[in-house]
Scaffold this active site. Structure first.
Site, PDB file in Angstrom:
ATOM      1  N   LYS A 119       0.865  -1.222   0.172  1.00 33.94           N
ATOM      2  CA  LYS A 119       0.012   0.032  -0.283  1.00 33.94           C
ATOM      3  C   LYS A 119       0.909   1.346  -0.061  1.00 33.94           C
ATOM      4  O   LYS A 119       0.549   2.144  -0.708  1.00 33.94           O
ATOM      5  CB  LYS A 119      -1.048   0.106   1.283  1.00 33.94           C
ATOM      6  CG  LYS A 119      -2.115  -0.779   0.991  1.00 33.94           C
ATOM      7  CD  LYS A 119      -3.260  -0.687   1.626  1.00 33.94           C
ATOM      8  CE  LYS A 119      -4.519  -1.595   1.364  1.00 33.94           C
ATOM      9  NZ  LYS A 119      -5.603  -1.455   2.253  1.00 33.94           N
ATOM     10  N   LYS A 203      -4.588  -9.792  -7.576  1.00 33.70           N
ATOM     11  CA  LYS A 203      -5.724 -10.129  -6.966  1.00 33.70           C
ATOM     12  C   LYS A 203      -7.064  -9.363  -7.129  1.00 33.70           C
ATOM     13  O   LYS A 203      -6.940  -7.883  -7.284  1.00 33.70           O
ATOM     14  CB  LYS A 203      -5.911 -10.611  -5.406  1.00 33.70           C
ATOM     15  CG  LYS A 203      -5.736  -9.110  -4.727  1.00 33.70           C
ATOM     16  CD  LYS A 203      -5.860  -9.353  -3.083  1.00 33.70           C
ATOM     17  CE  LYS A 203      -5.586  -8.219  -2.330  1.00 33.70           C
ATOM     18  NZ  LYS A 203      -6.998  -7.955  -1.521  1.00 33.70           N
ATOM     19  N   LYS A 206     -10.948  -4.062  -4.273  1.00 34.48           N
ATOM     20  CA  LYS A 206     -11.802  -2.912  -4.365  1.00 34.48           C
ATOM     21  C   LYS A 206     -11.091  -1.507  -4.902  1.00 34.48           C
ATOM     22  O   LYS A 206     -11.491  -0.784  -4.908  1.00 34.48           O
ATOM     23  CB  LYS A 206     -12.127  -2.627  -2.896  1.00 34.48           C
ATOM     24  CG  LYS A 206     -13.250  -3.487  -2.280  1.00 34.48           C
ATOM     25  CD  LYS A 206     -13.765  -3.283  -0.858  1.00 34.48           C
ATOM     26  CE  LYS A 206     -14.426  -4.079  -0.502  1.00 34.48           C
ATOM     27  NZ  LYS A 206     -14.308  -4.372   1.106  1.00 34.48           N
TER      28      LYS A 206
END
Ligand code: AMP
Ligand code: TRP
Length: 335
Positions: A119, A203, A206
């Site tokens: 992130k 993957k 969202k």
């Protein structure tokens, strides 16, 4: 054995309302929880809004997504009478226990969390990264410990966080005496890592709401379109082969949703092309999601009912959480 048989077995898992839940959430988590809720004495599923705000959210959107996520969990078949569904921020105990746990967590172990590392890489340097993103796994440990959860069903990406929680529970227990159950992560044998339809090396997530991600609110038309564009390969046979990533991802989704075996599926698609597989998979997904979407609409139009269910869940959760929190504070020596 006798001791084990007497102990209440608790299953707990959470989902962040940081976006609209997607097919990866459904296959890897929510649909798995539905089956598990009847296998344990207590099942607890918080919507973890305090986790969602570790990255910037638009307040109105966050509110709506929190309701939507709760509605999706309920509509998917989690029974609010049998299981406990609530909003994490309704219970101060989560933040409070987190603080206690940060004092026994080390910078080094949090630095090793791959989700955090990924992130911060994705965040532009001018924006900066909130400290909450770093301490996020400690909050997750608090979520788990408050309810003395034995098992934590998660997708592949969360396994490392549950392992950190295990270490923290063991450390706390060793230092202050037995307080927390040491939780165990459990992963769905298949479907714990559903990949993006356009880039099957990453993957489904969202944060990438492009056409590689099927949202649980997508209309049948959009679902068909997204599947038709899914990346496969230049092969022709329809066979389970992890090396053929795009095809394998579609087959795994098909397998989990249909409940059929690999050989049944391969036989069914023998002599058929990718187009047919995509078409049938789209219809399978639509058939499963349609009744859920209808139910979600009903909840979203009746927020009063949703609020009442969530309030009841929070009340039941708080009873358990307060007990554990009081014990942890006492063990540490807080008056
Ligand atoms: P999140 O949306 O990050 O709050 O995730 C909620 C649950 O869904 C967690 O158990 C995740 O591990 C799981 N999950 C998220 N993305 C996927 C995916 N692409 N495949 C399977 N499980 C997933
Ligand atoms: N961190 C999890 C995720 O991103 C969500 C989560 C928060 C969770 N608390 C939890 C999952 C406790 C399991 C148990 O998906």
């Amino acid at each position: 054995m006798i001791v084990l048989a007497c102990m209440k077995k608790v299953v707990l898992s959470g989902i962040k309302p940081s976006g609209i839940p997607h097919l990866g959430n459904y296959v890897g988590a929510i649909s798995y929880w539905v089956g598990l809720q009847n296998q344990y004495d207590q099942a607890i599923f918080p919507v973890v809004d305090l986790h969602a705000i570790t990255v910037p959210q638009t307040p109105k959107v966050l509110t709506e997504q929190t309701y939507l996520t709760a509605a999706i969990i309920l509509a998917s078949g989690i029974d609010p009478k049998r299981s406990i569904i609530f909003i994490q921020s309704h219970l101060p105990a989560h933040s409070e226990l987190m603080w206690l746990l940060t004092t026994i967590s080390t910078m080094g172990e949090l630095n090793r969390m791959t989700q955090y590392k990924d992130k911060i890489q994705k965040t532009s340097s001018t924006e900066g990264v909130g400290v909450g993103l770093f301490t996020y796994p400690v909050l997750m440990a608090a979520d788990i410990f408050l309810y003395q959860a034995n098992v934590v069903p998660v997708g592949e990406d969360q396994k490392q966080h549950v392992e950190l929680a295990r270490n923290l529970a063991e450390r706390f227990n060793k230092r202050f005496g037995k307080t927390f159950v040491v939780p165990e992560p459990i992963l769905r044998k298949e479907g714990a890592r559903i990949m993006d339809l356009l880039d099957p090396t990453k993957k489904m997530s969202k944060s990438d709401t492009d056409s590689g991600c099927i949202l649980l609110t997508d209309s049948p038309e959009v679902i068909r379109q997204k599947l038709m564009r899914a990346v496969t390969d230049s092969g022709t046979s329809i066979k389970f082969d992890p090396n053929r990533k795009g095809l394998h991802n579609l087959l795994i989704i098909y397998k989990v949703l249909s409940g059929k075996t690999e050989s049944q599926i391969e036989k069914h698609f023998a002599g058929k092309g990718y187009r047919e597989l995509k078409r049938e998979l789209a219809e399978l997904i639509i058939a499963q999601l349609s009744p859920i979407q209808k139910q979600v609409d009903r909840y979203m139009k009746n927020k009063k009912r949703l609020d009442a269910l969530l309030k009841d869940g929070a009340k039941r959760a708080d009873k358990i959480a307060q007990k554990t929190l009081a014990d942890a504070k006492h063990k540490i020596g807080l008056i």
